[in-house]
Design a protein around this motif. Structure first.
Motif, PDB file in Angstrom:
ATOM      1  N   GLY A  40      40.691  -9.697  16.490  1.00 32.96           N
ATOM      2  CA  GLY A  40      39.264  -9.396  16.633  1.00 32.96           C
ATOM      3  C   GLY A  40      39.018  -8.370  17.727  1.00 32.96           C
ATOM      4  O   GLY A  40      38.178  -7.467  17.583  1.00 32.96           O
ATOM      5  N   LEU A  41      39.738  -8.497  18.835  1.00 31.48           N
ATOM      6  CA  LEU A  41      39.617  -7.523  19.929  1.00 31.48           C
ATOM      7  C   LEU A  41      39.976  -6.120  19.447  1.00 31.48           C
ATOM      8  O   LEU A  41      39.277  -5.140  19.749  1.00 31.48           O
ATOM      9  CB  LEU A  41      40.537  -7.935  21.084  1.00 31.48           C
ATOM     10  CG  LEU A  41      40.611  -6.983  22.277  1.00 31.48           C
ATOM     11  CD1 LEU A  41      39.273  -6.891  22.989  1.00 31.48           C
ATOM     12  CD2 LEU A  41      41.700  -7.434  23.248  1.00 31.48           C
ATOM     13  N   ILE A  42      41.052  -6.011  18.687  1.00 33.00           N
ATOM     14  CA  ILE A  42      41.483  -4.719  18.153  1.00 33.00           C
ATOM     15  C   ILE A  42      40.413  -4.142  17.226  1.00 33.00           C
ATOM     16  O   ILE A  42      40.105  -2.940  17.268  1.00 33.00           O
ATOM     17  CB  ILE A  42      42.815  -4.862  17.394  1.00 33.00           C
ATOM     18  CG1 ILE A  42      43.916  -5.380  18.325  1.00 33.00           C
ATOM     19  CG2 ILE A  42      43.210  -3.540  16.757  1.00 33.00           C
ATOM     20  CD1 ILE A  42      44.225  -4.470  19.478  1.00 33.00           C
ATOM     21  N   TYR A  43      39.823  -4.989  16.385  1.00 34.87           N
ATOM     22  CA  TYR A  43      38.787  -4.511  15.467  1.00 34.87           C
ATOM     23  C   TYR A  43      37.569  -4.002  16.234  1.00 34.87           C
ATOM     24  O   TYR A  43      36.879  -3.082  15.783  1.00 34.87           O
ATOM     25  CB  TYR A  43      38.361  -5.615  14.502  1.00 34.87           C
ATOM     26  CG  TYR A  43      39.503  -6.244  13.723  1.00 34.87           C
ATOM     27  CD1 TYR A  43      40.664  -5.527  13.448  1.00 34.87           C
ATOM     28  CD2 TYR A  43      39.429  -7.564  13.264  1.00 34.87           C
ATOM     29  CE1 TYR A  43      41.713  -6.105  12.739  1.00 34.87           C
ATOM     30  CE2 TYR A  43      40.466  -8.142  12.559  1.00 34.87           C
ATOM     31  CZ  TYR A  43      41.603  -7.413  12.302  1.00 34.87           C
ATOM     32  OH  TYR A  43      42.635  -7.993  11.605  1.00 34.87           O
ATOM     33  N   GLY A  44      37.293  -4.604  17.388  1.00 31.98           N
ATOM     34  CA  GLY A  44      36.189  -4.137  18.214  1.00 31.98           C
ATOM     35  C   GLY A  44      36.425  -2.720  18.711  1.00 31.98           C
ATOM     36  O   GLY A  44      35.517  -1.874  18.698  1.00 31.98           O
TER      37      GLY A  44
END
Length: 339
Positions: free
Chosen positions: A242-246
């Protein structure tokens, strides 16, 4: 290992056929097959149209694949655990629209809008992780459901409207700024993606967390019995994804020059395609980020190369489909390797 066992292993290695040696080599180094394919792709398309090898074309290629390559980081982590994430595009779109809407319409400072968008993407990843680890639902079903949920929330929040970069603070558009490195032009977003690959790649290969990810993907029950907190590892994987997608959302705004809910319609399939072509096994436990980066570049190279060669869009899609089937077939063959 005793001298007798070592001698037996060496004898068995020498008895292998050339094909078996290649099979063992690819099993130990999954990134070699996409590297070979990338070299062949570059040579073939350069022959078909010399413009493909130009600095301008290669600079454009890197800029075009930046977002997919970024999403492929998170997708790789999930697939290494024998899962799959169909919500990558929806999470990215949701984070992107929140960032842009807060900054353009709500008067929120740019850096704060970015942090809120990334935090929301992390929360979406945590939700996926909780549904997989605590509720016990299959990753495919969980992310298929959250794909629709996050897409609907993004559309409802933004009203389905687009926000152009002239309405956004400079910090949000920052990832789209480009500069020259020799004959090439790269964007801040491209460098950010490469930095993420280095950071996550180090964690995946040099830390206990990374080793546990491979163990869980190879056999979750065996990993649990050996003392690995399998559910905690899975939850952390979805959280980091999720952090990467942000970050991918921020990069997409700079890349496209706008924020729109229809900005990356093929993000899910493209990220999975990059990971699979990159040599990461859909059955978990084998693969790596180097291959995923190469896979993203291969997909982008096929799209750009076939376009420069004057091939219709339908045949470009056909070629990518063939690549995926071949990649999965090679993976199945590699998994049959005998120690």
């Amino acid at each position: 290992m005793s001298s007798t066992s070592a001698a037996a292993a060496e004898f068995a290695r020498r008895q292998q056929s050339p094909l078996q040696k290649i099979q063992h080599l690819l099993h130990g180094h999954p990134w070699l097959s996409p590297l070979f394919l990338l070299v062949v792709t570059f040579v073939v398309f350069s022959i078909l149209n010399p413009r493909f090898a130009s600095a301008n074309a290669q600079s454009l290629l890197l800029q075009q694949v930046a977002v997919v390559a970024c999403l492929a980081i998170g997708q790789t982590l999930v697939i290494l655990t024998a899962g799959i994430d169909l919500s990558v595009g929806a999470i990215t779109i949701l984070a992107m629209m929140v960032m842009a809407t807060l900054a353009a319409d709500q008067g929120v400072p740019g850096i704060l809008a970015i942090l809120i968008g990334i935090a929301l993407a992390v929360g979406a990843g945590i939700l996926n992780g909780i549904l997989v680890t605590r509720v016990g639902l299959p990753p495919f079903i969980v992310t298929l459901g959250t794909l629709s949920i996050f897409t609907a929330i993004a559309l409802l929040y933004s009203g389905g409207s687009s926000i152009q970069n002239n309405r956004l603070p400079d910090i949000i558009n920052f990832t789209g700024e480009s500069f020259a490195i020799g004959p090439f032009r790269v964007t801040v977003g491209v460098l950010m993606v490469l930095a993420l690959y280095c950071i996550v790649g180090f964690a995946l290969t040099q830390t206990a967390w990374g080793r546990h990810i491979f163990a869980v993907g190879d056999d979750a029950e065996s990993a649990r019995l050996s003392g690995v907190a399998s559910k905690r590892i899975l939850l952390s994987v979805y959280t980091v994804a999720g952090l990467i997608y942000g970050f991918a959302a921020w990069i997409q705004i700079g890349r496209a020059g706008s924020a729109t809910a229809n900005g990356i319609p093929d993000a899910n399939l493209d990220s999975i395609t990059a990971v699979v072509i990159g040599g990461t096994s859909l059955f978990g436990g084998r693969g790596g980020l180097i291959g995923s980066l190469l896979g993203a570049i291969i997909v982008g190279s096929f799209t750009l190369g076939l376009s420069l060669a004057g091939v219709d869009q339908q045949w470009r899609l056909f070629a990518i489909g063939v690549l995926v089937i071949v990649a999965v077939s090679v993976d199945q063959w590699i998994r049959k390797v005998k120690a």
